[in-house]
Design an enzyme around this catalytic site. Structure first.
Site, PDB file in Angstrom:
ATOM      1  N   HIS A 107       0.870  -1.328   0.064  1.00  0.00           N
ATOM      2  CA  HIS A 107      -0.129  -0.030  -0.225  1.00  0.00           C
ATOM      3  C   HIS A 107       1.090   1.384  -0.042  1.00  0.00           C
ATOM      4  CE1 HIS A 107      -3.541  -2.309   0.299  1.00  0.00           C
ATOM      5  NE2 HIS A 107      -3.374  -2.904   1.632  1.00  0.00           N
ATOM      6  N   ASP A 116      -2.738 -10.561  -2.690  1.00  0.00           N
ATOM      7  CA  ASP A 116      -3.063 -10.208  -1.326  1.00  0.00           C
ATOM      8  C   ASP A 116      -4.627  -9.752  -1.437  1.00  0.00           C
ATOM      9  OD1 ASP A 116      -2.026  -8.742   1.350  1.00  0.00           O
ATOM     10  OD2 ASP A 116      -3.818  -7.524   0.796  1.00  0.00           O
TER      11      ASP A 116
HETATM   12 ZN   LIG Z   1      -4.232  -7.189   2.513  1.00  0.00          ZN
END
Ligand SMILES: [Zn+2]
Length: 343
Positions: free
Chosen positions: A159, A194
């Site tokens: 992220h 993910d």
């Molecule tokens: Zn994640």
């Protein structure tokens, strides 16, 4: 397979702040994740190796100088503010288009942190650096000729944009590994499995044609990271067509996940990379506390077989996957599936 992990140095980062729908909750990105994953890798008979120190160069390859300065010094600057919290947590966010870079610690925290899920404590930067060293060591091992390596990175990274932390992530370890692989390979692909969209990875390579980014994840229309991860985001400028998002409806299980992955891997094959990075989140698991998708333990083995089937040098970089009974089993299933698929 060689497993790189600086367990003790990565465990000293212990974030506390976390808000869920505005309510304070324990931060789930806890040091125990490293212990559980390392135990599974050890029990699986893998060779555990302490990573080397690669300095800041691999981080600087994918992050801006001001962001690296921020991560290096922000906690000590924050601690000098009278009455400040023990962790750096932003309380203001700019409209990032065309704003001026602030001088104040509070202003910079808002500038460089996308949300409140990435608090910075006194030991965070050291752990972040060793998480990046772990990815860099895995990449170096593969550059040196190994068919694959597993980098047990923590904190995770996908992220994190070039100048922005978010969602438990600070330095984008998968991007660090990909940039290193580019030293020997003209084209590198990052396959992110993910639960959450790899928005930082997408952002770092969005205008580049030399690194293909593919992410299979829970549909962000009602799920973190909300603003990124939609199918229409395909890259920009020279990178147009080199970003592929395959969002899945919440609750999707193995068949849907594997179907999307197969579709994505067709694009990876067409791109003909010399090596790949797998951004391995284990939080798509059916009993993960985030509860977004319903991949099974066996499903992770199937995902790994598909990835190994590409037959390419591969750096597996740990991303998410939170405390639940099967966390270690899911890694075991993935690594065993990968080795079986690699033949
Ligand atoms: Zn994640």
């Amino acid at each position: 397979m060689k497993v790189f992990c600086a367990a003790e140095r990565q465990k000293i980062h212990y974030p506390r702040n976390f808000l869920v729908s505005g309510a304070q909750q324990p931060n789930p990105e806890v040091p125990e994740r490293v212990e559980r994953l390392l135990q599974a890798a050890t029990a699986g008979g893998h060779d555990i190796v302490e990573p080397g120190d690669h300095g800041l160069a691999p981080i600087a390859a994918v992050h801006t100088p001001e962001y690296i300065r921020f991560l290096t010094h922000i906690h000590e600057r924050w601690a000098r503010i009278p009455g400040a919290s023990t962790e750096v947590v932003p309380n203001i966010h700019p409209d990032r288009r065309g704003v001026s870079y602030p001088l104040s610690a509070v202003g910079q925290a808002g500038y460089h942190m996308a949300d409140t899920a990435c608090p910075i404590g006194p030991d965070s930067w050291a752990a972040i650096r060793w998480s990046a060293n772990t990815a860099a060591s895995g990449a170096k091992h593969v550059l040196d000729g190994a068919p694959a390596a597993y980098a047990l990175c923590r904190p995770p990274g996908h992220h994190a944009f070039s100048d922005l932390a978010g969602g438990f992530c600070y330095v984008n370890n998968s991007a660090v590994a990909a940039a290193m692989l580019r030293q020997s390979h003209e084209r590198v692909a990052i396959v992110d499995v993910d639960l959450h969209h790899g928005n930082g990875t997408q952002g770092i390579f969005y205008r580049r044609a030399d690194v293909l980014t593919l992410s299979v994840h829970a549909d962000p229309i009602r799920f973190y990271p909300f603003f990124w991860g939609h199918a229409q985001e395909r890259g920009e400028g020279p990178g147009l067509g080199y970003n592929l998002n395959l969002p899945l409806p919440r609750g999707s299980a193995d068949d849907a996940f594997l179907g999307a992955l197969d579709k994505g891997l067709e694009s990876v094959r067409a791109f003909a990379p010399g090596a790949i990075v797998v951004a391995l989140g284990l939080d798509a698991f059916e009993d993960d506390p985030f509860g977004g998708l319903a991949v099974t333990t066996e499903g992770f083995g199937q995902i790994a077989r598909r990835l190994a089937g590409l037959g390419l040098p591969t750096v597996i970089v740990q991303e998410g996957g939170y405390l639940c009974d099967a966390l270690g089993d899911n890694l075991t299933s993935f690594l065993a599936g990968f080795e079986a698929g690699h033949g």
